[in-house]
Design an enzyme around this catalytic site. Structure first.
Site: not given
Length: 267
Positions: A115, A135
């Protein structure tokens, strides 16, 4: 610019700042201290005459493996939330910087590490780099902009392919998907990143800031609104000190010497 960090190594050469995540023994995972230092680094960039930023990792194995899960396990729910907000805040501030930003990805870029790269303007990876948003396999979702920036970069279907499967991909596949600007041998990674940074840093800081903001607006608004922003930006730059210097340098056949930005946020 502040350089007294524990988990972040900062250097400035000319007008290019390099921030190196420096926890190689933890695959440069983002703990509480590193998240705080990354935010302080961005604040320093906003207040300095830095004209390009390179973000990379220490060692050869990882750019950043994401948040430090060992630290996370010992946190309370409120502490986990605060840690997430710190990581998210850094990536958001990185994305809003007025100067060009380059992720020099020297190895694994997982979770929050991936990210981080999505918050940069350019992504250059070593051939052995790998990428994943794992995740959902841990019971959470990407929480530092991954569900928003990745679809804007590669489209919703391909973004879901990575996010919903938690699949790991190599650098060549990331290049094919449009995530990366280039893949290079590991030994040339920083050379390529510096070359790109210096090329961008040679241009008008004012024009670069407005042009970067205009492209970002194009990704987030209808065409007509984007065109209005472009019109306002070109009107401002036409009457700027930077443009007068650019015209003078062209007439005199010399390199322009553009002044630093006069405001931390012009757009």
């Amino acid at each position: 610019m502040e350089r007294d960090f524990e988990h972040l190594e900062v250097s400035v050469e000319g007008r290019v700042a390099v921030a190196r995540l420096n926890r190689p023994e933890r695959y440069n995972a983002i703990g509480v201290r590193l998240a705080e230092e990354l935010n302080r680094f961005v604040e320093g960039v906003e207040g300095a005459d830095v004209r390009a930023v390179i973000l990379t990792g220490a060692g050869e194995r990882a750019f950043c493996s994401g948040v430090d899960l060992k630290e996370r396990r010992e946190m309370s729910p409120e502490e986990r939330w605060e840690h997430n907000r710190a990581v998210n805040g850094f990536v958001s501030r990185l994305a809003r910087l007025q100067v060009p930003t380059i992720a020099a990805i020297n190895g694994l870029a997982l979770g929050g590490g991936f990210e981080m790269t999505l918050g940069c303007d350019f992504r250059i990876a070593a051939e052995h780099a790998e990428f994943a948003l794992p995740e959902v396999g841990l019971g959470i979702i990407p929480g530092a902009g991954g569900t928003q920036r990745l679809p804007r970069l590669v489209g919703p279907s391909r973004a879901k392919e990575l996010i919903l499967t938690a699949r790991r991909i190599d650098a060549r596949r990331a290049l094919e998907m449009g995530i990366l600007n280039a893949v290079v041998p590991a030994g040339r990674l920083m050379e390529e990143a510096r070359s790109l940074a210096e090329e961008a840093a040679a241009n008008s800081p004012l024009a670069v800031a407005y042009a970067k903001a205009a492209v970002d607006v194009a990704m987030e608004t209808p065409l007509e609104q984007g065109l209005r922003f472009e019109t306002a930006a070109i009107r401002t730059t036409l009457d700027s000190e930077d443009y007068r210097e650019g015209l003078a340098a062209f007439a005199e056949r010399r390199r322009p010497e553009f002044p630093p930005l006069k405001a931390r946020r012009i757009t």
